[in-house]
Design a protein around this motif. Structure first.
Motif, PDB file in Angstrom:
ATOM      1  N   VAL A  30     105.385   9.571  80.905  1.00 28.57           N
ATOM      2  CA  VAL A  30     105.053  10.140  79.593  1.00 28.57           C
ATOM      3  C   VAL A  30     105.182   9.070  78.513  1.00 28.57           C
ATOM      4  O   VAL A  30     104.296   8.907  77.662  1.00 28.57           O
ATOM      5  CB  VAL A  30     105.956  11.348  79.269  1.00 28.57           C
ATOM      6  CG1 VAL A  30     105.782  11.766  77.805  1.00 28.57           C
ATOM      7  CG2 VAL A  30     105.639  12.520  80.187  1.00 28.57           C
ATOM      8  N   THR A  31     106.290   8.316  78.559  1.00 26.12           N
ATOM      9  CA  THR A  31     106.533   7.281  77.549  1.00 26.12           C
ATOM     10  C   THR A  31     105.455   6.199  77.587  1.00 26.12           C
ATOM     11  O   THR A  31     104.852   5.864  76.566  1.00 26.12           O
ATOM     12  CB  THR A  31     107.912   6.630  77.765  1.00 26.12           C
ATOM     13  OG1 THR A  31     108.924   7.633  77.723  1.00 26.12           O
ATOM     14  CG2 THR A  31     108.195   5.598  76.679  1.00 26.12           C
ATOM     15  N   LEU A  32     105.203   5.657  78.790  1.00 30.12           N
ATOM     16  CA  LEU A  32     104.221   4.578  78.909  1.00 30.12           C
ATOM     17  C   LEU A  32     102.788   5.083  78.720  1.00 30.12           C
ATOM     18  O   LEU A  32     101.928   4.359  78.204  1.00 30.12           O
ATOM     19  CB  LEU A  32     104.362   3.884  80.260  1.00 30.12           C
ATOM     20  CG  LEU A  32     105.664   3.114  80.472  1.00 30.12           C
ATOM     21  CD1 LEU A  32     105.709   2.487  81.862  1.00 30.12           C
ATOM     22  CD2 LEU A  32     105.837   2.028  79.420  1.00 30.12           C
ATOM     23  N   GLY A  33     102.534   6.333  79.138  1.00 29.12           N
ATOM     24  CA  GLY A  33     101.202   6.906  78.961  1.00 29.12           C
ATOM     25  C   GLY A  33     100.860   7.086  77.485  1.00 29.12           C
ATOM     26  O   GLY A  33      99.771   6.726  77.033  1.00 29.12           O
ATOM     27  N   ILE A  34     101.800   7.649  76.711  1.00 31.00           N
ATOM     28  CA  ILE A  34     101.590   7.824  75.269  1.00 31.00           C
ATOM     29  C   ILE A  34     101.451   6.463  74.595  1.00 31.00           C
ATOM     30  O   ILE A  34     100.600   6.265  73.723  1.00 31.00           O
ATOM     31  CB  ILE A  34     102.746   8.629  74.650  1.00 31.00           C
ATOM     32  CG1 ILE A  34     102.705  10.082  75.152  1.00 31.00           C
ATOM     33  CG2 ILE A  34     102.683   8.602  73.123  1.00 31.00           C
ATOM     34  CD1 ILE A  34     103.872  10.931  74.706  1.00 31.00           C
ATOM     35  N   LEU A  35     102.301   5.522  75.019  1.00 32.06           N
ATOM     36  CA  LEU A  35     102.235   4.168  74.460  1.00 32.06           C
ATOM     37  C   LEU A  35     100.872   3.535  74.759  1.00 32.06           C
ATOM     38  O   LEU A  35     100.283   2.853  73.896  1.00 32.06           O
ATOM     39  CB  LEU A  35     103.359   3.317  75.055  1.00 32.06           C
ATOM     40  CG  LEU A  35     103.710   1.996  74.337  1.00 32.06           C
ATOM     41  CD1 LEU A  35     104.069   2.256  72.886  1.00 32.06           C
ATOM     42  CD2 LEU A  35     104.866   1.311  75.066  1.00 32.06           C
ATOM     43  N   GLY A  36     100.354   3.763  75.988  1.00 33.94           N
ATOM     44  CA  GLY A  36      99.050   3.241  76.357  1.00 33.94           C
ATOM     45  C   GLY A  36      97.943   3.809  75.479  1.00 33.94           C
ATOM     46  O   GLY A  36      97.043   3.079  75.041  1.00 33.94           O
ATOM     47  N   VAL A  37      97.995   5.113  75.228  1.00 43.40           N
ATOM     48  CA  VAL A  37      97.010   5.749  74.345  1.00 43.40           C
ATOM     49  C   VAL A  37      97.062   5.119  72.958  1.00 43.40           C
ATOM     50  O   VAL A  37      96.026   4.802  72.358  1.00 43.40           O
ATOM     51  CB  VAL A  37      97.260   7.271  74.251  1.00 43.40           C
ATOM     52  CG1 VAL A  37      96.396   7.892  73.142  1.00 43.40           C
ATOM     53  CG2 VAL A  37      96.965   7.954  75.578  1.00 43.40           C
ATOM     54  N   ILE A  38      98.281   4.911  72.441  1.00 45.44           N
ATOM     55  CA  ILE A  38      98.451   4.328  71.099  1.00 45.44           C
ATOM     56  C   ILE A  38      97.883   2.910  71.048  1.00 45.44           C
ATOM     57  O   ILE A  38      97.137   2.559  70.125  1.00 45.44           O
ATOM     58  CB  ILE A  38      99.936   4.333  70.687  1.00 45.44           C
ATOM     59  CG1 ILE A  38     100.428   5.772  70.500  1.00 45.44           C
ATOM     60  CG2 ILE A  38     100.139   3.530  69.399  1.00 45.44           C
ATOM     61  CD1 ILE A  38     101.925   5.888  70.289  1.00 45.44           C
ATOM     62  N   PHE A  39      98.230   2.083  72.058  1.00 45.12           N
ATOM     63  CA  PHE A  39      97.718   0.707  72.098  1.00 45.12           C
ATOM     64  C   PHE A  39      96.188   0.691  72.124  1.00 45.12           C
ATOM     65  O   PHE A  39      95.536  -0.083  71.421  1.00 45.12           O
ATOM     66  CB  PHE A  39      98.258  -0.044  73.315  1.00 45.12           C
ATOM     67  CG  PHE A  39      99.632  -0.629  73.137  1.00 45.12           C
ATOM     68  CD1 PHE A  39      99.933  -1.364  71.994  1.00 45.12           C
ATOM     69  CD2 PHE A  39     100.615  -0.476  74.105  1.00 45.12           C
ATOM     70  CE1 PHE A  39     101.197  -1.919  71.823  1.00 45.12           C
ATOM     71  CE2 PHE A  39     101.886  -1.028  73.945  1.00 45.12           C
ATOM     72  CZ  PHE A  39     102.176  -1.750  72.801  1.00 45.12           C
ATOM     73  N   MET A  40      95.592   1.551  72.961  1.00 48.02           N
ATOM     74  CA  MET A  40      94.135   1.583  73.072  1.00 48.02           C
ATOM     75  C   MET A  40      93.483   2.039  71.764  1.00 48.02           C
ATOM     76  O   MET A  40      92.436   1.521  71.362  1.00 48.02           O
ATOM     77  CB  MET A  40      93.700   2.505  74.219  1.00 48.02           C
ATOM     78  CG  MET A  40      94.116   2.043  75.614  1.00 48.02           C
ATOM     79  SD  MET A  40      93.566   0.378  76.079  1.00 48.02           S
ATOM     80  CE  MET A  40      95.097  -0.541  75.895  1.00 48.02           C
TER      81      MET A  40
ATOM     82  N   PHE B  21      94.806   6.861  80.152  1.00 50.71           N
ATOM     83  CA  PHE B  21      96.224   7.006  79.825  1.00 50.71           C
ATOM     84  C   PHE B  21      96.570   8.455  79.479  1.00 50.71           C
ATOM     85  O   PHE B  21      97.662   8.934  79.794  1.00 50.71           O
ATOM     86  CB  PHE B  21      96.599   6.085  78.660  1.00 50.71           C
ATOM     87  CG  PHE B  21      96.783   4.641  79.055  1.00 50.71           C
ATOM     88  CD1 PHE B  21      97.721   4.276  80.012  1.00 50.71           C
ATOM     89  CD2 PHE B  21      96.016   3.633  78.473  1.00 50.71           C
ATOM     90  CE1 PHE B  21      97.901   2.950  80.386  1.00 50.71           C
ATOM     91  CE2 PHE B  21      96.183   2.303  78.824  1.00 50.71           C
ATOM     92  CZ  PHE B  21      97.118   1.961  79.794  1.00 50.71           C
ATOM     93  N   ALA B  22      95.636   9.150  78.822  1.00 57.46           N
ATOM     94  CA  ALA B  22      95.876  10.547  78.451  1.00 57.46           C
ATOM     95  C   ALA B  22      96.064  11.410  79.701  1.00 57.46           C
ATOM     96  O   ALA B  22      96.931  12.293  79.732  1.00 57.46           O
ATOM     97  CB  ALA B  22      94.721  11.074  77.603  1.00 57.46           C
TER      98      ALA B  22
END
Length: 538
Positions: free
Chosen positions: A414-424, A506-507
């Motif tokens: 959840v943490t890395l997935g949300i972070l991935g969405v934000i970075f993208m 990522f979502a």
């Protein structure tokens, strides 16, 4: 898993991990080879992404061949031939593929280049299936996971060095301004001759060496129903493979077939999920929702990991992102794969029996040590790494994510997935180096997703754990399908806007973590006690 004796085969271990290096080296090298081929063969972005399509498609087809061969013969084919022989045969197949690259490049036929890559990865697929249990068997069982972690780290080093070495081979150095059209064919020939020679040398070593006889005690259970969705996914793969003839034959547009193929794969797995819940008989491992949800997650994760860097070469060559030349792209591709190494080295800290304070200190220090290695490797190619220093900000953010994740698969995803969405999203709504580093930071987010997804997906499968693991490995297919999808989107809406694809990837990972948590709780499984799979990552 059984072996002939319990000796520790140090020399054999050090030799077998070379195949892990090969996998990482060649996979990461695609980030340089793709933009080179796009310019050299005058390809569209979609056509250039067919390199990843054939590379990761080889893994899928190889795994599928083994699955159906074992299914119809009711025998574990690889177990019968022996893991040692499986590795030898895989190495020889890959060597043949490497040698096929010579006439392919000499003739100047892009289709033959793709065929050579496909043969190489068919061999890789067999090597990977055999090498992991073999590494575990080369010593005491209780330290098997440590050997796999070591082998995984060699894979990461291969990924770090691949772009730098390929760039030097093709262009001389990172500062060279040689155009792709001016690259000497002998440079590519020498590269693949050396590669074929190394593969054959390792195969010869295994053939003459006295190594433990490794076998699996797991019996092959006949499960008829999973075969249907696997065949349907194979058909979807073939649709993309034959997209040009299909377009000429029917007059329908290329996007119709490519997007349809992706839809077929996703809908097939979703349909299987619901069908298995209605009647579990004959579905084997696929009767468990966490496994099918995990198959989609591995498909999405590998596709997202690969597509970010595979399309990055084209992005970096546009005016808004620096107008880089082909010879100047390597440091950024290397940094992306280095980001996976940074994350995995940091994630490996949890595998050691250390005090909480020591782990916390190492979690802060190790990422920067790994980052320094990335900078050092790129500096050795005469590249200007001063522009990469600002990436330390992303590493600080990753360290924060590790403390939030606490080595728990659901929380980590959840943490890395949300972070991935934000970075993208940052990358999508900005330009220049801010966007470039935001997209590269996706590598940090992907770094330890594989073990988290894998662990959650096979939890509770019991006797079907082995079969479930095989199905998950087949879903490396995502690395074959998603990059061409983004490439086609780039041809239609622009390379920058096409990065909406990893946003969606990522979502889904975040959705998977939430959904699988609910499924495991429903089965009475305490998800807080699920341990991260220790095999490192893909």
């Amino acid at each position: 898993m059984e072996q002939k004796n319990s000796k520790s085969y140090g020399t054999a271990l050090y030799t077998i991990i070379t195949v892990f290096f090969f996998w990482g080296f060649l996979a990461a090298s695609n980030g340089i080879f793709i933009p080179f081929c796009k310019t050299h063969f005058h390809l569209t972005q979609f056509e250039s992404q067919l390199i990843d399509f054939t590379f990761y498609g080889g893994y899928f087809i190889g795994s599928l061949i083994l699955y159906f061969a074992s299914h119809f013969t009711k025998t574990d084919i690889l177990n019968k031939m022996g893991y040692k022989n499986g590795i030898i045969i895989g190495l020889v197949i890959s060597a043949v593929g490497a040698l096929l690259m010579l006439p392919a490049v000499a003739i100047g036929a892009y289709g033959l280049v793709l065929a050579a890559i496909f043969v190489i990865t068919i061999g890789f697929s067999l090597q990977q299936t055999a090498a992991n249990p073999f590494v575990v068997a080369l010593g005491p069982p209780e330290t098997g996971s440590n050997r796999l972690n070591f082998a995984g780290s060699i894979n990461n080093i291969g990924g770090l060095l691949g772009p730098a070495v390929i760039s030097i081979v093709l262009f001389g150095s990172a500062n060279s301004h040689i155009a792709p059209a001016d690259v000497k064919i002998s440079s590519i020939d020498n590269l693949y001759l050396i590669f074929a020679g190394l593969l054959l040398a390792v195969a010869l070593f295994f053939w003459v060496s006295k190594l433990p006889v490794v076998t699996s005690e797991e019996s092959v259970e006949v499960t008829s129903k999973p075969g249907t969705p696997l065949v349907i996914m194979l058909v979807a793969f073939c649709i993309i493979l034959a997209v040009d003839p299909l377009v000429k034959l029917t007059g329908l547009s290329k996007p119709y077939y490519v997007y349809t193929a992706l839809l077929i794969i996703i809908l097939t797995l979703i349909f299987s999920l619901f069908a298995a819940q209605k009647n579990k008989d004959g579905w084997g491992a696929m009767q468990y929702p966490q496994l099918i949800l995990g198959m989609i997650a591995i498909f999405t994760y590998v596709g997202t990991e690969v597509t970010i860097q595979s399309n990055m070469g084209a992005l970096l060559k546009t005016p808004l992102f620096g107008s880089f030349k082909d010879s100047e792209i390597a440091p950024y591709i290397s940094l992306y794969w280095g980001s996976l190494m940074i994350g995995r080295f940091t994630g490996a800290i949890g595998a050691f029996n250390l005090s909480k304070m020591t782990k916390n200190i190492l979690t802060v220090i190790v990422p920067f040590i790994a980052f320094a290695i990335v900078l050092l490797v790129n500096r050795s190619t005469v590249a200007d790494v001063s522009t990469l220093f600002v990436y330390a900000i992303s590493i600080v953010i990753l360290i924060g994510a590790f403390f939030v994740g606490q080595q728990k698969p659901v929380r980590t995803l959840v943490t890395l997935g949300i972070l991935g969405v934000i970075f993208m999203l940052v990358g999508l709504f900005s330009t220049g180096m801010l966007a470039v580093f935001a997209f590269i930071s996706g590598g940090l987010c992907c770094s330890i997703m594989w073990p988290s997804i894998f662990s959650l997906s096979i939890t509770g499968l019991g006797k079907y754990t082995g079969q479930g693991s095989a199905f998950l490995i087949m879903m490396i297919l995502g690395g074959s399908i998603i990059p061409p999808v983004q490439g086609l989107l780039a041809d239609n809406i622009g390379i920058h806007q096409s990065y909406v694809v990893p946003v969606l990837g990522f979502a889904y990972i975040v959705f998977f973590a939430w959904k699988v948590r609910a499924e495991l709780i429903k089965q009475g499984i305490n998800i807080d006690h699920v341990q991260l799979e220790k095999s490192g990552g893909h």
